[in-house]
Design an enzyme around this catalytic site. Structure first.
Site, short mmCIF file in Angstrom:
data_model
loop_
_atom_site.label_atom_id
_atom_site.label_comp_id
_atom_site.label_asym_id
_atom_site.label_seq_id
_atom_site.Cartn_x
_atom_site.Cartn_y
_atom_site.Cartn_z
N CYS A 1 1.52 -26.93 -15.20
CA CYS A 1 0.76 -25.68 -15.21
C CYS A 1 1.66 -24.47 -14.92
O CYS A 1 1.57 -23.45 -15.59
CB CYS A 1 -0.35 -25.72 -14.16
SG CYS A 1 -1.59 -27.00 -14.42
N VAL B 1 2.81 -21.56 22.14
CA VAL B 1 3.06 -21.07 23.50
C VAL B 1 1.82 -21.34 24.36
O VAL B 1 0.70 -21.00 23.99
CB VAL B 1 3.38 -19.56 23.49
CG1 VAL B 1 3.47 -19.01 24.91
CG2 VAL B 1 4.70 -19.32 22.74
N HIS C 1 0.83 -1.20 0.00
CA HIS C 1 0.00 0.00 0.00
C HIS C 1 0.86 1.26 0.00
O HIS C 1 1.96 1.29 0.56
CB HIS C 1 -0.93 0.00 1.20
CG HIS C 1 -1.97 -1.07 1.14
ND1 HIS C 1 -3.06 -1.00 0.29
CD2 HIS C 1 -2.08 -2.27 1.78
CE1 HIS C 1 -3.80 -2.07 0.43
NE2 HIS C 1 -3.23 -2.87 1.33
N SER D 1 -3.75 -5.04 7.91
CA SER D 1 -3.29 -4.22 6.80
C SER D 1 -3.09 -2.77 7.27
O SER D 1 -3.93 -2.25 8.02
CB SER D 1 -4.33 -4.26 5.68
OG SER D 1 -3.93 -3.50 4.58
#
Length: 489
Positions: free
Chosen positions: A411, A173, A52, A346
């Site tokens: 592919c 943990v 971003h 984000s």
């Protein structure tokens, strides 16, 4: 003492691994504890892979500052780590005059954050960049980019490992105590001690806080679902195309995103979940994404949708509130030596190298950091994949190692040498997904229908694998269960 370190990092996502690599520059002992059997198994591998620019976050916040700094650092970092990156730019598109106001707000916010090159374009100008794009105006942000998020996360971990950082995978943990000047961390039945403890546990960051008696944070998992389009459509998008944002939404809206591998992503959706590991893809959201895809790319066919996946954001804002809350990155005064990261959603991927620098500065106030003379931040090998190389370089590599000349994944055109390198990775992870994320085998149209049996054969013949040894990604994900047939005597 065994398992005693100067620094322990909890969580091997992109942020935890960026911190580990940054600290591996110094003459201190560092360990990373990760509950999964590989790095990058959570949010860090399940996102759009977008770098971003920094237009979406309020000036003066950590999100804004670290986003812009991290974006500026990423090109050099990826060059060092041999990770493919492309700053192709983004159009944020307005469909009406009300949304045009959002574009101006984003531009002003971005300029305040120091984002370069922002420009609001008229319809004819934006269509010069991206033909046939809908809308009446668009904000162009040229420093928006794309990256393979799991390739970066893995490369950060492997480089940190090469520089002396210890990784303990499959070590969830379970408890933490502070005894005098040391943290005692229990994970997978083992006891670890450290002078500094860094919480980079993502979706589980609030749970780690609770183990230390910190109850002021809560994480609300928010799922985003995606569709992956076939590479037939590679080249359809010149830039990323996003809708203008709407106040209070949990994400940035459903959009089209190029990937560095040549696929296009449609998504993500935004649905809050109770379970931080609910990676379901749902029929109603898949139908919505298909409709959005057809609206934006009318020539799409049913066969162009090759796979779906989902990821979860570690949001601090609950359902009904939505929007974004600033990152928590703190060195606790009440628990000396505890550096706490909460709510790194984000733009956490973009911000990761900048977050690592910020955390390093916090560690330096707790420990003496002397540069390590032998630090090497440069990864060996090629950038990208063998089939992307010039023909002359391919021929040279095949002459050096014939395994480059044998294609295992048709592919994606992935060679046996690339599969062998993925199996023999420095972290010692041999799950099927570890091979997939490191080589891109099994990521094409057939989704492993052709190459998975060949990879199983390679693991059996060259690494001595037995049927019960094959795991998809976790200890409870056996690939083969029971006998397929009883041999005749």
């Amino acid at each position: 003492m065994e398992n005693q370190y100067d620094v322990i990092i909890i969580g091997a996502g992109v942020v935890g691994n960026a911190i580990a690599r940054e600290l591996s520059r110094y003459s201190i002992s560092v360990a990373v504890l990760e509950k999964e059997l590989d790095v990058s198994m959570g949010t860090s591998s399940r996102n759009s892979g977008v770098l971003h620019s920094g237009i979406h976050y309020k000036p003066g916040t950590l999100r804004a500052r670290l986003n812009v700094l991290g974006n500026s650092m990423m090109a050099d970092l990826c060059n060092d780590l041999k990770v493919k990156i492309n700053y192709l730019g983004k159009l944020t598109v307005a469909q009406d005059e009300e949304e045009v106001k959002s574009l101006h707000m984003l531009k002003e916010q971005g300029l305040a954050n120091g984002v370069p090159g922002l420009e609001i374009l008229e319809k004819n100008e934006m269509r010069k960049i991206q033909p046939n794009v809908g809308g009446i105006k668009a904000l162009h942000s040229p420093t928006t980019g794309i990256i393979c998020p799991y390739s970066l996360t893995i490369a950060l971990a492997e480089n940190a490992h090469a520089n002396g950082c210890h990784f303990y995978l499959g070590h969830a943990v379970t408890s933490i105590q502070k005894q005098d000047d040391l943290f005692e961390v229990n994970a997978a039945g083992k006891r670890f001690r450290s002078k500094v403890l860094i919480n980079s546990a993502g979706l589980y960051s609030a749970d780690i806080c609770t183990m230390l008696g910190i109850d002021e944070y809560k994480i609300y998992p928010c799922r985003g679902e995606y569709l992956i389009l076939d590479k037939r459509l590679d080249g359809t998008l010149n830039v990323l195309v996003y809708p203008a944002p709407h106040q209070g939404k949990a994400g940035l809206g459903i959009h089209l995103t190029n990937t560095v591998s040549g696929n296009i992503l449609i998504g993500p959706s935004n649905e809050y979940q109770d379970d931080p590991e609910d990676y379901a893809c749902t029929a109603n959201i898949m139908a919505l994404l298909r409709k959005e895809g057809h609206d934006l790319l009318p020539n799409l066919t049913t066969s162009d949708f090759i796979r779906s996946f989902s990821g979860l954001r570690a949001k601090q804002t609950p359902p009904g509130v939505g929007g974004f809350k600033d990152f928590v990155i703190e060195s606790r005064d009440d628990i000396k030596g505890f550096i706490n990261l909460v709510g790194i959603e984000s733009p956490g991927l973009t911000s990761s190298p900048a977050i690592a620098l910020m955390v390093k500065d916090m560690v330096e106030k707790l420990l003496t950091l002397e540069p390590k003379g032998g630090f090497n931040g440069i990864q060996s090998g090629i950038t990208g994949y063998f089939h992307q190389l010039p023909d002359e370089q391919k021929a040279d590599l095949v002459s050096q190692n014939p395994d480059y000349g044998e294609v295992v994944c048709r592919c994606e055109q992935i060679t046996k040498k690339e599969v062998l390198d993925a199996i023999s990775n420095p972290l010692g992870v041999r799950t099927i997904n570890a091979i997939k994320y490191r080589s891109r085998a099994m990521m094409g149209r057939c989704q492993g229908g052709f190459c998975l049996p060949r990879i199983v054969q390679i693991m059996e013949k060259e690494f001595g694998y037995k049927p019960e040894d094959y795991l998809l990604n976790s200890r409870n994900s056996q690939l083969f269960i029971g006998k397929m047939r009883q041999e005749l005597v």
